[in-house]
Design a protein around this motif. Structure first.
Motif, PDB file in Angstrom:
ATOM      1  N   LYS B 442       0.733  -1.197  -0.192  1.00 26.86           N
ATOM      2  CA  LYS B 442       0.122  -0.021  -0.097  1.00 26.86           C
ATOM      3  C   LYS B 442       0.781   1.166   0.134  1.00 26.86           C
ATOM      4  O   LYS B 442       0.587   2.275  -0.809  1.00 26.86           O
ATOM      5  CB  LYS B 442      -1.193   0.082   1.086  1.00 26.86           C
ATOM      6  CG  LYS B 442      -1.920   1.282   1.245  1.00 26.86           C
ATOM      7  CD  LYS B 442      -2.961   1.181   2.333  1.00 26.86           C
ATOM      8  CE  LYS B 442      -3.878   2.243   2.065  1.00 26.86           C
ATOM      9  NZ  LYS B 442      -4.816   2.142   3.293  1.00 26.86           N
ATOM     10  N   ASN B 443       1.762   1.208   0.921  1.00 27.53           N
ATOM     11  CA  ASN B 443       2.796   2.582   0.959  1.00 27.53           C
ATOM     12  C   ASN B 443       3.401   2.700  -0.443  1.00 27.53           C
ATOM     13  O   ASN B 443       3.466   3.676  -0.947  1.00 27.53           O
ATOM     14  CB  ASN B 443       3.994   2.010   1.730  1.00 27.53           C
ATOM     15  CG  ASN B 443       3.737   2.115   3.080  1.00 27.53           C
ATOM     16  OD1 ASN B 443       2.834   2.823   3.532  1.00 27.53           O
ATOM     17  ND2 ASN B 443       4.658   1.563   4.001  1.00 27.53           N
ATOM     18  N   ARG B 444       3.907   1.605  -1.097  1.00 30.39           N
ATOM     19  CA  ARG B 444       4.375   1.696  -2.513  1.00 30.39           C
ATOM     20  C   ARG B 444       3.494   2.366  -3.723  1.00 30.39           C
ATOM     21  O   ARG B 444       3.693   3.301  -4.150  1.00 30.39           O
ATOM     22  CB  ARG B 444       4.858   0.221  -2.864  1.00 30.39           C
ATOM     23  CG  ARG B 444       5.720   0.394  -4.236  1.00 30.39           C
ATOM     24  CD  ARG B 444       6.074  -0.861  -4.874  1.00 30.39           C
ATOM     25  NE  ARG B 444       5.116  -2.214  -4.569  1.00 30.39           N
ATOM     26  CZ  ARG B 444       4.151  -2.522  -5.408  1.00 30.39           C
ATOM     27  NH1 ARG B 444       4.108  -1.594  -6.670  1.00 30.39           N
ATOM     28  NH2 ARG B 444       3.327  -3.506  -5.326  1.00 30.39           N
ATOM     29  N   ILE B 445       2.200   1.727  -3.535  1.00 30.94           N
ATOM     30  CA  ILE B 445       1.449   2.316  -4.454  1.00 30.94           C
ATOM     31  C   ILE B 445       0.703   3.791  -4.084  1.00 30.94           C
ATOM     32  O   ILE B 445       0.695   4.680  -4.941  1.00 30.94           O
ATOM     33  CB  ILE B 445      -0.110   1.287  -4.578  1.00 30.94           C
ATOM     34  CG1 ILE B 445       0.736   0.067  -5.517  1.00 30.94           C
ATOM     35  CG2 ILE B 445      -1.155   1.798  -5.322  1.00 30.94           C
ATOM     36  CD1 ILE B 445      -0.020  -1.179  -5.035  1.00 30.94           C
ATOM     37  N   TYR B 446       0.775   3.878  -2.920  1.00 31.20           N
ATOM     38  CA  TYR B 446       0.516   5.314  -2.456  1.00 31.20           C
ATOM     39  C   TYR B 446       1.455   6.417  -3.137  1.00 31.20           C
ATOM     40  O   TYR B 446       1.115   7.386  -3.562  1.00 31.20           O
ATOM     41  CB  TYR B 446       0.402   5.494  -0.833  1.00 31.20           C
ATOM     42  CG  TYR B 446       0.060   6.784  -0.402  1.00 31.20           C
ATOM     43  CD1 TYR B 446      -1.166   7.296  -0.499  1.00 31.20           C
ATOM     44  CD2 TYR B 446       1.116   7.446  -0.071  1.00 31.20           C
ATOM     45  CE1 TYR B 446      -1.110   8.742  -0.135  1.00 31.20           C
ATOM     46  CE2 TYR B 446       1.122   8.915   0.428  1.00 31.20           C
ATOM     47  CZ  TYR B 446      -0.251   9.425   0.301  1.00 31.20           C
ATOM     48  OH  TYR B 446      -0.428  10.931   0.748  1.00 31.20           O
ATOM     49  N   GLN B 447       2.808   5.898  -2.767  1.00 33.13           N
ATOM     50  CA  GLN B 447       3.828   6.599  -3.443  1.00 33.13           C
ATOM     51  C   GLN B 447       3.570   6.857  -4.836  1.00 33.13           C
ATOM     52  O   GLN B 447       3.985   7.977  -5.157  1.00 33.13           O
ATOM     53  CB  GLN B 447       5.133   6.171  -3.032  1.00 33.13           C
ATOM     54  CG  GLN B 447       5.672   6.172  -1.569  1.00 33.13           C
ATOM     55  CD  GLN B 447       5.491   7.694  -0.994  1.00 33.13           C
ATOM     56  OE1 GLN B 447       6.206   8.524  -1.739  1.00 33.13           O
ATOM     57  NE2 GLN B 447       4.974   7.859  -0.027  1.00 33.13           N
ATOM     58  N   GLU B 448       3.439   5.761  -5.490  1.00 33.98           N
ATOM     59  CA  GLU B 448       3.300   6.064  -7.090  1.00 33.98           C
ATOM     60  C   GLU B 448       2.156   7.034  -7.410  1.00 33.98           C
ATOM     61  O   GLU B 448       2.368   7.805  -8.336  1.00 33.98           O
ATOM     62  CB  GLU B 448       2.948   4.649  -7.576  1.00 33.98           C
ATOM     63  CG  GLU B 448       4.093   3.504  -7.492  1.00 33.98           C
ATOM     64  CD  GLU B 448       3.886   2.289  -8.106  1.00 33.98           C
ATOM     65  OE1 GLU B 448       4.684   1.162  -7.822  1.00 33.98           O
ATOM     66  OE2 GLU B 448       2.860   2.212  -8.836  1.00 33.98           O
ATOM     67  N   ILE B 449       1.057   6.855  -6.681  1.00 34.12           N
ATOM     68  CA  ILE B 449      -0.251   7.801  -7.129  1.00 34.12           C
ATOM     69  C   ILE B 449       0.370   9.061  -6.997  1.00 34.12           C
ATOM     70  O   ILE B 449       0.071  10.087  -7.553  1.00 34.12           O
ATOM     71  CB  ILE B 449      -1.083   7.324  -6.291  1.00 34.12           C
ATOM     72  CG1 ILE B 449      -1.799   5.868  -6.744  1.00 34.12           C
ATOM     73  CG2 ILE B 449      -2.390   8.302  -6.475  1.00 34.12           C
ATOM     74  CD1 ILE B 449      -2.870   5.150  -6.039  1.00 34.12           C
ATOM     75  N   VAL B 450       0.900   9.388  -5.507  1.00 36.65           N
ATOM     76  CA  VAL B 450       1.196  10.787  -5.227  1.00 36.65           C
ATOM     77  C   VAL B 450       2.209  11.268  -6.231  1.00 36.65           C
ATOM     78  O   VAL B 450       2.275  12.479  -6.642  1.00 36.65           O
ATOM     79  CB  VAL B 450       1.712  10.842  -3.791  1.00 36.65           C
ATOM     80  CG1 VAL B 450       2.375  12.165  -3.359  1.00 36.65           C
ATOM     81  CG2 VAL B 450       0.632  10.675  -2.893  1.00 36.65           C
TER      82      VAL B 450
END
Lengths: 206, 787
Positions: B442-450
């Protein structure tokens, strides 16, 4: 009308030519590393919204030209910076030796509460290291700077550098040390005049 | 560090939302109190009643019980005499309450955090990338207790020995928990407490209550295993009353929703209208309840609402009251034979669902148990009263899985043989694939989105490309403009507006010898603009380069500037301007010129003991040349010279080349004299004597006095020039010159107002021109004035 952030902090990135100022900016804002990127002739800027203590803060980062001949001109961009990232290249001692002059400029041209962070960049080139961590760390301590070694190439400590600075500025804001004035590099959002873009505001005062 | 921090915030945002939820609920109840008080037009007692009813809907706020109890006392005295009007009013109150709860801030304008909302939506879209599915079980039970208090063990209903594992969630619904008027009118919740206690005793210590919600006789309680409690968020409830007046109808529905890990679950317990003939009424009840129950959309910041269908899993339980429209004996016969299949075929609910008239998209596990209604309470006999109600499957459990979610698995669907009520309790167990977040992913995908968002935001800033940052003009000559072009191209995706801006603490954009055109402009994407840069050193600016003490030994003076080209909302471009100004005697000062023993472009240093020349040698060379070659020339000083030839003459003067090396007309030399005098940074009669000179012009003697006060070099030049002009006029027969002609020509260049003075802003008027000419004329016609 929406305001996805509560504050705007203005940062400047300064330091000798070729130490990786623009690369740090691009790594931070776009997660991108461009080797052999052209020298910045002028001032670029990028933005990113970060979370500090659950507050959304828009960092507006000004990346300045490092060439000596532009020194007089780039000085005009220091005004109103809430944070200054002072960058040298750990593989080129000359860039470290110039820190004092950069620091003098930064101190003279920004306000006393401006958070100055020392960044030793190109940490990935450990084999070519020319300035030890200990030496730079001592320099930082003497001058009251926060210090980190980073690599714009691998991204190591890049987030940390920008976010630690933001945290300290925010702390300063919360402690009431910093006035929220449009030209002070720290702007509360929504400001009175939303259309008044901060960078233009700082220009007008030149 | 940053990564973790960001996600922390997301999660704490959710936590905040939970808190908000709680506070919203409590604030909305108080708000409702106000609303009801102000909007109700019925009597005061009804008004009070409504306040009392409100509290039913929220058992989590026991503080309201005090006024309730007070009113209960009051009401107990005459509860038999409750009028229909009062009931209606209180039910209206209920509806009103439910509505208000779901739109807490609809009247207030609030800003919407669209950024966060966008990120949340993107995160939701990519949920499968950061969640894993884990099977969890849910137990649902429904029982119409017919107003009975708990008397028998609930184990047969709530505990299933065939299940190897305990359910992760228990959702238990009751109907007709309380048939008293107090329950309907006063929100008396005392009847629910023993039942809740009874359930907790049955479940023992492994479970915690998530929430219970009551609407008159309808109670819904949700329990979860303790270990899951930290993974539950956004717990909300709502109620919807239906039903017609004329009975103590406590029909309606109660719903509880929550996020279980990353899966959203909604459970609705309802009691629909009774009687064999009321099929359409029941259908309508179901629709009304579905429509009226609303929750705050927690994943959005705009206070929008969601309904029961906006959940991954929706369970609808309760006494739905659908009947079997066959003769009583026939039904009983089939029950005896366990011919449930043929009974089910005619079951009203089954029929209505098949026809798409109700519970659209819902499913029900296959029924393999006898109808649960109506028994003689306390016995195992179906209704033996005179009404002889036909047995029916009133008590049902349905579910509906969201089209984006994975369907549930049926574990069981059965009835329990508890006999205290006229209904038998029913239960169903399902296994749900619960989405569990993998924090790292989730962290990784959140980072990607941001990062994507930031990148887009940065991309939407204007960007432009400049053809060069270094413009070298090389050699710049006096009065010879040179232009260079820059190409500025919009390479961004948005309109780019640009302008040249001054440097820190400066008000001018560039040095006075540089002209920029245009100074500002706009480009649509892909458009190019040519920016002209022109260097032109004239009389006004040449002094900057010609008179420089430090560079007496260099022929060229470097010209430098840095321009800042600013892109609105974008970056700034620095443009370095460089050039070498070729020093010249033009645009110089008399004082400076007399210091040079050698030509001005000669690199030699000035010898320390060098005496100043009495007049600039360049002036001497020009006059000397005309003296020997042009005194008799007709139209001398009147006819124009040739620009090109004058440039060559200037080069000769600056380099000491002999004039014989070039060819030119005498008129070019004559004009060179005038231009030389004109170009002097300060004229022969200095700026500070300009006004005096005009004042003295009427009197030859005053003029003489004035000239005698000139600085020595200026005096020498004046004397030398006047002598030469007198000599020129002595050749009047040949050259046809008149003294007043020469007076006008030379007075213009010898006598000028300072460029800083306002006088220089306008062309001189006729009087001034005459005064100036007169001053020179005196000297030309009275030779003794100059001695």
């Amino acid at each position: 009308m929406s305001f996805p952030y509560e504050y705007i902090f203005k940062y400047i990135i300064i330091g000798d030519m070729g130490v990786g100022k623009s690369c740090l900016l691009h790594q931070f804002t776009e997660n991108k590393f461009v080797p052999d990127s052209p020298h910045t002739i002028g001032v670029e800027f990028g933005t990113r919204i970060v979370d500090v203590n659950n507050k959304k803060i828009k960092l507006q980062i000004w990346d300045t030209a490092g060439q000596e001949r532009f020194r007089a001109v780039t000085r005009s961009y220091y005004r109103g910076a809430a944070g200054a990232l002072l960058v040298y290249d750990i593989t080129r001692r000359i860039t470290y030796n110039h820190l004092t002059t950069w620091l003098t400029d930064a101190r003279n041209l920004t306000n006393p509460n401006t958070v100055i962070m020392l960044i030793g960049n190109k940490k990935d080139l450990e084999g070519q290291r020319d300035v030890t961590y200990e030496e730079a760390s001592a320099f930082a301590k003497q001058n009251g700077l926060i210090f980190v070694e980073s690599s714009a190439k691998t991204g190591e400590n890049v987030e940390e550098a920008f976010l630690r600075t933001a945290k300290l500025i925010f702390q300063s804001v919360q402690e009431g040390n910093v006035d929220l004035i449009p030209d002070g590099g720290i702007t509360k959002n929504p400001p009175q005049t939303i259309t008044d873009k901060p960078q233009d505001a700082s220009k007008c005062s030149c | 560090m940053g990564d973790i921090q960001n996600t922390d915030n997301i999660e704490s945002n959710i936590d905040n939302n939970n808190n908000n939820n709680v506070s919203l609920e409590s604030s909305s109840s108080s708000q409702n109190n106000n609303t009801n008080t102000t909007t109700t037009t019925t009597t005061t007692s009804v008004d009070n009643l409504q306040v009392g009813v409100l509290s039913i809907s929220d058992q989590s706020t026991p503080t309201i019980e005090t006024p309730n109890q007070q009113q209960q006392q009051q009401q107990d005295d005459n509860n038999r005499g409750v009028s229909n009007e009062t009931i209606k009013a209180s039910l209206d109150g209920l509806k009103h309450n439910s509505l208000k709860t779901t739109f807490p801030n609809s009247t207030n304008h609030q800003y919407i955090d669209v950024n966060t909302q966008w990120i949340t939506n993107k995160l939701k879209e990519r949920e499968s990338e950061f969640t894993e599915k884990r099977g969890m079980s849910i137990f649902l039970g429904t029982w119409n207790v017919n107003g009975k208090k708990p008397s028998e063990s609930l184990d047969p209903w709530l505990k299933d020995p065939s299940m190897s594992l305990q359910p992760d969630i228990y959702a238990i619904g009751f109907q007709e928990l309380d048939l008293t008027a107090e329950a309907l009118l006063l929100g008396d919740t005392t009847r629910s407490l023993p039942w809740e206690q009874h359930i907790l005793n049955t479940l023992q210590g492994d479970y915690v209550k998530l929430l219970s919600k009551q609407l008159v006789g309808i109670l819904l309680c949700v329990y979860v295993k303790k270990e899951h409690k930290p993974h539950i968020a956004n717990v909300q409830s709502d109620i919807a009353a239906v039903g017609i007046m004329g009975m103590m109808g406590n029909k309606g529905g109660v719903a509880i929703r929550f996020s279980f890990y990353n899966t959203t679950i909604c459970i609705l317990n309802s009691h629909l209208n009774a009687h064999m003939d009321n099929v359409l009424r029941r259908n309508q009840d179901m629709k009304d309840i579905s429509k009226n129950i609303k929750f705050i959309n927690e994943s959005s910041t705009d206070h929008s609402t969601i309904n029961i269908f906006d959940h991954d899993q929706l369970f609808w339980i309760g006494d739905l009251n659908y009947r079997i429209p066959l003769p009583d004996n026939e039904v009983k016969e089939k029950i005896k034979k366990k011919d449930f299949y043929n009974l089910f075929l005619v079951d009203q609910l089954n029929q209505q669902m098949k026809a798409g008239a109700v519970f659209e998209g819902f499913q029900e596990p296959p029924i393999s148990f006898a109808p649960t209604y109506k028994y003689d309470a306390g016995t195992e006999e179906y209704d033996s009263s005179e009404k002889k109600r036909t047995p029916a499957w009133c008590d049902r459990i349905l579910w509906k899985t969201h089209k984006k979610a994975e369907n549930v698995g049926i574990l069981s669907y059965k009835r329990a043989e508890l006999i205290s009520s006229d209904h038998r309790p029913v239960s169903a167990s399902f296994v749900i694939k619960i989405k569990v977040v993998i924090p790292d992913s989730k962290n990784r995908i959140y980072q990607e989105i941001v990062k994507e968002l930031d990148k887009k935001e940065n991309d939407s800033m204007p960007d432009a490309n400049i053809s060069t940052n270094m413009v070298d003009f090389e050699t710049i000559k006096f009065m010879q403009p040179i232009s260079k072009q820059l190409i500025f191209e919009n390479i961004g995706q948005v309109i780019a507006r640009f302008q040249f801006i001054p440097k820190l603490d400066e008000t001018i954009l560039c040095k006075p010898w540089l002209k920029i055109s245009p100074l500002a402009g706009m480009m649509i994407p892909k458009e190019k603009v040519t920016i002209d840069l022109t260097i032109y050193v004239d009389n006004l600016t040449s002094g900057l380069f010609n008179i420089n003490n430090n560079s007496t030994n260099s022929t060229n003076e470097s010209m430098d500037d840095i321009l800042i080209l600013h892109l609105e909302n974008g970056k700034d471009y620095f443009i370095s301007i460089s050039g070498k100004f070729q020093k010249t005697c033009f645009g110089n000062t008399l004082d400076n010129l007399v210091r040079y023993p050698h030509p001005i472009r000669n690199n030699l240093p000035i010898p320390p003991e060098q005496k100043k020349l009495s007049i600039p040698k360049e002036l001497w060379r020009i006059i000397d040349y005309i003296y020997y070659n042009g005194l008799k020339e007709e139209g001398l000083f009147i006819k124009s010279g040739v620009t090109k030839e004058m440039e060559l003459i200037r080069d000769c003067l600056d380099t000491a080349e002999p004039f014989s090396s070039i060819s030119f007309s005498i008129h070019s030399m004559a004009e060179t004299l005038i231009r030389f005098l004109e170009s002097l940074v300060e004229p022969v009669i200095p700026f500070n004597m300009y006004q005096q000179a005009l004042d003295a012009s009427s009197s030859p003697l005053s003029c003489k006095t004035l000239v005698s006060h000139l600085p020595s070099v200026n005096y020498n030049v004046f004397f030398y020039l006047i002598s030469f002009l007198i000599e020129t006029l002595s050749n009047q027969k040949e050259n046809d010159l008149k003294p007043d002609q020469l007076a006008i020509i030379f007075s213009t260049v010898l006598l000028r107002p300072s460029p800083q003075s306002q006088l220089s802003q306008f062309p001189p008027d006729a009087t001034t021109v005459k005064k100036k000419a007169d001053l020179i004329l005196h000297f030309l016609i009275s030779k003794d004035l100059i001695n």
